[in-house]
Write a protein that holds these residues in place. Structure first.
Motif, short mmCIF file in Angstrom:
data_model
loop_
_atom_site.label_atom_id
_atom_site.label_comp_id
_atom_site.label_asym_id
_atom_site.label_seq_id
_atom_site.Cartn_x
_atom_site.Cartn_y
_atom_site.Cartn_z
N VAL A 125 -54.86 21.98 25.13
CA VAL A 125 -54.67 22.73 23.84
C VAL A 125 -55.96 23.25 23.24
O VAL A 125 -56.95 22.51 23.79
CB VAL A 125 -53.75 21.90 22.85
CG1 VAL A 125 -52.15 21.46 23.15
CG2 VAL A 125 -54.42 20.60 22.54
N THR A 126 -55.97 24.07 22.45
CA THR A 126 -57.24 24.43 21.85
C THR A 126 -57.81 23.20 20.68
O THR A 126 -56.78 22.58 20.56
CB THR A 126 -57.27 25.73 21.00
OG1 THR A 126 -56.23 25.58 19.90
CG2 THR A 126 -56.70 27.01 22.15
N ALA A 127 -58.72 23.30 20.49
CA ALA A 127 -59.50 22.43 19.25
C ALA A 127 -58.50 22.84 17.92
O ALA A 127 -58.30 21.89 17.34
CB ALA A 127 -60.92 22.66 19.04
N GLU A 128 -58.21 23.99 17.75
CA GLU A 128 -57.44 24.34 16.52
C GLU A 128 -56.14 23.71 16.56
O GLU A 128 -55.74 23.02 15.53
CB GLU A 128 -57.09 25.61 16.52
CG GLU A 128 -58.71 26.22 16.07
CD GLU A 128 -59.49 26.75 17.40
OE1 GLU A 128 -60.58 27.43 17.08
OE2 GLU A 128 -58.71 26.56 18.34
N VAL A 129 -55.46 23.74 17.57
CA VAL A 129 -54.05 22.99 17.88
C VAL A 129 -54.39 21.68 17.44
O VAL A 129 -53.53 20.97 16.98
CB VAL A 129 -53.55 23.56 19.06
CG1 VAL A 129 -52.17 22.68 19.34
CG2 VAL A 129 -53.17 25.07 19.09
N ALA A 130 -55.17 20.81 18.35
CA ALA A 130 -55.52 19.50 18.20
C ALA A 130 -55.63 19.15 16.76
O ALA A 130 -55.29 17.98 16.51
CB ALA A 130 -56.65 19.24 19.06
N GLU A 131 -56.38 19.85 16.13
CA GLU A 131 -56.58 19.49 14.76
C GLU A 131 -55.53 19.65 13.84
O GLU A 131 -55.14 18.62 13.21
CB GLU A 131 -57.60 20.58 14.02
CG GLU A 131 -58.17 20.11 12.59
CD GLU A 131 -58.95 21.22 12.11
OE1 GLU A 131 -59.51 21.00 10.84
OE2 GLU A 131 -59.36 22.17 12.69
N GLN A 132 -54.58 20.43 14.10
CA GLN A 132 -53.25 20.64 13.22
C GLN A 132 -52.40 19.70 13.66
O GLN A 132 -51.74 19.07 12.83
CB GLN A 132 -52.47 21.95 13.72
CG GLN A 132 -53.17 23.13 13.07
CD GLN A 132 -53.39 23.14 11.61
OE1 GLN A 132 -52.32 23.00 10.89
NE2 GLN A 132 -54.57 23.66 11.04
#
Length: 214
Positions: A125-132
């Motif tokens: 997953v992208t870093a943004e998805v991981a953050e969410q």
């Protein structure tokens, strides 16, 4: 060799993915599927490692297909390859049981990397998805209203915001007009919205109206 099934309703897309996979050298295509029913048939009939799945095939929603596949074969790895770039689609796919999420604009090398990582037991997953995902797991975190929607309600919401009529949504999703109208009423009630204008304003405020095709 990593054995892969490609699930996408567009033959041209499947052919392009096959070429990328075969060129990798350590991967092979075990089968193809053009809709949710065919996906489930391949899952039952074939032995393979990774399902590369489009979210927008006819019939069952992509999220529903993910859950059905996971129920049938919990160890099968799923990589979602979607036209939707929004974080909400990726987060919902991962929560439904996918091991990775890529958009169709991703480079071939990234697709190969994702397949290898997922086949090896990892996630992609992208870093943004991981953050969410991390924010949603934190105690006391307040989720936005649209996260209370079912996957089907969320799908209807996105199409409504894109300007698609209830009748046309029914045709796209293979549902009755009455069922789509019920989903619309339910999502409006859950989100406390009174009309289409409020729905559109909410979608714009939360970045849910980007990259939508009417």
């Amino acid at each position: 060799m990593i054995k892969i099934v490609i699930a996408d309703d567009h033959a041209i897309v499947r052919e392009g993915l096959k070429r990328i996979i075969l060129a990798a050298g350590d991967m092979e295509v075990a089968g193809e599927a053009a809709n949710g029913s065919e996906v489930m048939q391949r899952v039952r009939d074939l032995a393979f490692d990774v399902l590369v799945l489009d979210l927008s095939m006819p019939g069952r929603s992509g999220m529903e297909v993910i859950r059905l596949v996971r129920a049938e074969k919990p160890r099968l790895r799923i990589l979602v390859l979607s036209m939707h770039q929004e974080l909400q689609y990726a987060v919902r796919a991962i929560k439904s049981g996918a091991s990775g999420y890529l958009t169709k604009e991703s480079a071939p090398a990234q697709l190969e990397q994702a397949i290898r990582k997922i086949a090896g037991g990892g996630a992609f997953v992208t870093a943004e998805v991981a953050e969410q995902l991390a924010l949603g797991a934190m105690p006391g975190s307040e989720a936005p209203l649209h996260e209370s929607l079912s996957n089907r309600e969320f799908e209807v919401l996105r199409l409504l915001v894109a300007g698609v009529s209830v009748t046309d949504i029914a045709g796209r999703l293979n549902l009755s007009v009455k069922t789509v109208s019920t989903h619309k009423a339910n999502l409006m009630h859950k989100m406390g919205l009174q009309n289409q204008s409020e729905l559109i304003r909410y979608a714009l405020r939360h970045g849910l109206a980007d990259q939508m095709e009417p």
